[in-house]
Design an enzyme around this catalytic site. Sequence first.
Site, PDB file in Angstrom:
ATOM      1  N   ASP A  73       0.836  -1.201   0.000  1.00  0.00           N
ATOM      2  CA  ASP A  73       0.000   0.000   0.000  1.00  0.00           C
ATOM      3  C   ASP A  73       0.871   1.252   0.000  1.00  0.00           C
ATOM      4  O   ASP A  73       1.825   1.356   0.780  1.00  0.00           O
ATOM      5  CB  ASP A  73      -0.897   0.037   1.249  1.00  0.00           C
ATOM      6  CG  ASP A  73      -1.938  -1.069   1.265  1.00  0.00           C
ATOM      7  OD1 ASP A  73      -2.192  -1.646   0.189  1.00  0.00           O
ATOM      8  OD2 ASP A  73      -2.491  -1.335   2.344  1.00  0.00           O
ATOM      9  N   GLY A 100      -3.142  -5.470   1.312  1.00  0.00           N
ATOM     10  CA  GLY A 100      -3.904  -6.462   0.565  1.00  0.00           C
ATOM     11  C   GLY A 100      -4.927  -7.083   1.497  1.00  0.00           C
ATOM     12  O   GLY A 100      -4.608  -7.419   2.653  1.00  0.00           O
ATOM     13  N   PHE A 135      -5.519   0.475  -8.092  1.00  0.00           N
ATOM     14  CA  PHE A 135      -4.981  -0.834  -7.732  1.00  0.00           C
ATOM     15  C   PHE A 135      -4.361  -1.495  -8.961  1.00  0.00           C
ATOM     16  O   PHE A 135      -5.002  -1.611 -10.007  1.00  0.00           O
ATOM     17  CB  PHE A 135      -6.089  -1.725  -7.164  1.00  0.00           C
ATOM     18  CG  PHE A 135      -5.590  -3.026  -6.590  1.00  0.00           C
ATOM     19  CD1 PHE A 135      -5.068  -3.073  -5.309  1.00  0.00           C
ATOM     20  CD2 PHE A 135      -5.634  -4.194  -7.332  1.00  0.00           C
ATOM     21  CE1 PHE A 135      -4.599  -4.262  -4.775  1.00  0.00           C
ATOM     22  CE2 PHE A 135      -5.169  -5.389  -6.810  1.00  0.00           C
ATOM     23  CZ  PHE A 135      -4.651  -5.423  -5.527  1.00  0.00           C
ATOM     24  N   ASN A 176     -20.290  -3.610   2.663  1.00  0.00           N
ATOM     25  CA  ASN A 176     -20.577  -2.345   3.317  1.00  0.00           C
ATOM     26  C   ASN A 176     -21.904  -1.832   2.753  1.00  0.00           C
ATOM     27  O   ASN A 176     -22.542  -2.513   1.933  1.00  0.00           O
ATOM     28  CB  ASN A 176     -19.433  -1.333   3.149  1.00  0.00           C
ATOM     29  CG  ASN A 176     -19.159  -0.980   1.698  1.00  0.00           C
ATOM     30  OD1 ASN A 176     -20.045  -1.029   0.843  1.00  0.00           O
ATOM     31  ND2 ASN A 176     -17.921  -0.610   1.400  1.00  0.00           N
ATOM     32  N   GLY A 215     -22.162   1.697  12.706  1.00  0.00           N
ATOM     33  CA  GLY A 215     -22.142   0.335  13.208  1.00  0.00           C
ATOM     34  C   GLY A 215     -22.358  -0.726  12.153  1.00  0.00           C
ATOM     35  O   GLY A 215     -22.045  -0.537  10.980  1.00  0.00           O
ATOM     36  N   GLY A 229     -12.190  -2.134   7.491  1.00  0.00           N
ATOM     37  CA  GLY A 229     -13.116  -3.199   7.124  1.00  0.00           C
ATOM     38  C   GLY A 229     -12.476  -4.574   7.236  1.00  0.00           C
ATOM     39  O   GLY A 229     -13.115  -5.543   7.666  1.00  0.00           O
ATOM     40  N   ASP A 230     -11.203  -4.685   6.845  1.00  0.00           N
ATOM     41  CA  ASP A 230     -10.490  -5.955   6.974  1.00  0.00           C
ATOM     42  C   ASP A 230     -10.375  -6.345   8.449  1.00  0.00           C
ATOM     43  O   ASP A 230     -10.526  -7.521   8.804  1.00  0.00           O
ATOM     44  CB  ASP A 230      -9.093  -5.843   6.370  1.00  0.00           C
ATOM     45  CG  ASP A 230      -9.128  -5.533   4.884  1.00  0.00           C
ATOM     46  OD1 ASP A 230     -10.141  -5.845   4.233  1.00  0.00           O
ATOM     47  OD2 ASP A 230      -8.134  -4.977   4.377  1.00  0.00           O
TER      48      ASP A 230
END
Length: 327
Positions: A12, A48, A116, A195, A228, A256-257
């Site tokens: 990243d 990743g 990406f 999401n 939430g 999120g990961d």
Amino acid sequence: MRIAVTGSIATDHLMVYPGRFAEQLLADRLDKVSLSFLVDRLEARRGGVGANISWALARLGLCPVLVGAAGTDFAEYSERLRAAGVDTSSVRISDSLHTARFVCTTDREQNQIATFYAGAMAEARAIDLAETVRLTGGIDLVLIGADDPEAMLRHTTAAHGLGIAVAADPAQQLARLEGEQVRRLVDGARFLFTNEYEAALLREHTGWSEKEILDRVGTWITTFGAEGVSLIRAGRSPLRVPAVHSDRIVDPTGAGDAFRAGFLAGIAWGRPPDQSARLGCALATIVLESVGTQEYKLLAADLVSRMVDAYGPAEAAEIEPWLSGVS
């Protein structure tokens, strides 16, 4: 429970723009955009989605199996993952391509513009999940994360054929997958992660209603950022888990990961989905307060303290005994 995590392995490049992207975007000129943003900071970090989730699972005391493709430049990264407790023996090393690159710029309102480069990730389709199962002595759950699309489909088919539970997490790849491909990834999953935006995109691509999706999956988990997480299952009342609040948000990349890792760790420990989601929210907030997706400090006492503040002592006490392996 042994968890295999399939998904991208990347480096990243994270940059911070001190202004607002919106101030530079002209509504009547969006068909001819040519912009350059002068950034204040650049951080080169390992990332990743597959590696991030595996890293977090290992930090929580599990021994995940990372399944993905990387380049010849992966040796140092692989050593770091193995030292943390990640099994990297199922990572395919390309002879000619570099490990994938993720380049992301975040403005002062946490909006992001990202690019990406897949690189070696394109070779993930050559990985045989059955061979991974044989080498590791057995897998109980496979997370299908954002990866080469053909690899995602192949791993999903293989997992179902082997009778292994699937957690479907198409994420960023939803934008490029066709309807039939998305339906194949979702159908039969024990868990489905999206999401809020991806949830709408999923319904559009599959052509299925919420009820039709729930008829095909076990639990659908949708994250709403600061609002939430929701957990919905067919025939049951929806559950809503509040986020863990923070006043020190630094970088949203990787949150999120981290949530997914916390949730899956809870499931691996036999905890109920709502309790697993609370752990995921606490871990996500810790990542939000750090630059980089694997650079955060993780202490069991800190996780428990955050859960006490957000959900009360009783809820935190339920998960605390399972955090002895946190490192």
